[in-house]
Design a protein around this motif. Structure first.
Motif: not given
Length: 306
Positions: A159-162, A185-188
């Motif tokens: 949920l914090r990802l755009p 964004v980077d999802t590492w």
């Protein structure tokens, strides 16, 4: 600008990219398996509920496994059979949460069931004390709560990802890895947490299951009578088959080398977890378990007499 990009209202599920004829065949196969899943697991739950001889810890945990299988299928298959390929963002997140929570719960339930068999065969005189109903209720509740908490960690990180677009999920449901590919964004961090949880929830329980069955086999070989050995093997064989199918396919999914089309490979393996595994589990427990077959005969005989 970033806030506008982050707000997503719906995703498009691409599903399997097949010809119309193959798509029709797939829908027919999925519909048949879905009906068998509902029928088979519903029958297992009904037998356990109706037959007092199955009111034991072993079948108490089997009923929870049947609920997991029913929920697996109901979580993903109706969306797959739907004519609409879109799914709202909230529904997508909920579907992701349930899929991962159910997978975690199945791992833990299979571990608990192996412990139940270990106590029954290796410590039969203490079985009623070690596996009383309070212990069974606590173990079952722990498996559901802990599995849900682990899944909730993934959802919070998701949920914090755009999401900037495109909003097309290359899957037949909102599978976590497929959804993460749409983030801008980077999802590492998400991937590291997924890997860590998979190792913890799969390797740990599988290792303990193998230890339990090693001890069980050693105890069985010490049984003097052939009838006693046969009965002990029969009570474990069904559960061992389910363990092999579940963890074996998981190893193929996470350990096997990637194919040239990893997305399609993931879809097929996810289809197994969502559909074929829930169909096979009740068949294994009914065909290889004398007590379940006996309960079915007793229930059918009672219905005939009414």
């Amino acid at each position: 600008m970033r806030e506008n990009q982050t707000w997503v209202t719906e995703f498009v599920l691409l599903g399997f990219q097949l010809s119309p004829e193959m798509q029709l065949l797939l829908v027919g196969l999925v519909s048949l398996c879905y009906a068998l899943t509902l029928l088979g697991n519903g029958a297992i739950l009904g037998l356990i509920w109706l037959d007092s001889r199955l009111h034991t810890p072993m079948y108490f945990f089997l009923s929870h496994l049947a609920i997991v299988d029913l929920a697996y299928a109901c979580n993903t298959v109706p969306q797959m059979l739907s004519t609409t390929q879109t799914i709202s963002f909230i529904s997508c997140v909920l579907q992701t949460f349930l899929y991962m929570a159910l997978g975690n719960a199945e791992c833990l339930l299979l571990l608990i069931m192996s412990y139940d068999r270990y106590v029954a065969i290796c410590h039969p005189l203490h079985y009623s004390v070690m596996m009383n109903w309070r212990v069974c209720a606590v173990l079952a509740a722990f498996s559901w709560v802990f599995a849900s908490l682990l899944s909730l960690v993934h959802v919070v990180l998701l949920l914090r990802l755009p999401f900037c677009g495109p909003h097309e999920v290359n899957h037949f449901f909102c599978e976590m890895l497929a959804v993460l590919k749409l983030a801008c964004v980077d999802t590492w961090l998400n991937l590291v947490v997924i890997f860590a949880v998979c190792v913890f929830i799969m390797v740990g329980p599988l290792s303990l299951v193998l230890v339990s069955y090693t001890r069980i086999l050693m105890a069985i070989f010490r049984i003097q009578s052939g009838e006693g050995r046969r009965k002990a093997f029969s009570t474990c064989s069904s559960h061992l088959c389910v363990v092999g199918l579940f963890f074996g396919s998981a190893i193929v999914m996470y350990v096997a080398p990637k194919s040239r089309h990893p997305e399609e490979q993931q879809k097929i393996l996810s289809l197994y977890y969502s559909l074929f595994n829930p169909v096979l589990n009740p068949l294994i427990y009914s065909l290889r378990n004398a007590e379940v077959k006996g309960a079915l005969k007793r229930v059918l005989w009672k219905q005939r007499l009414i």
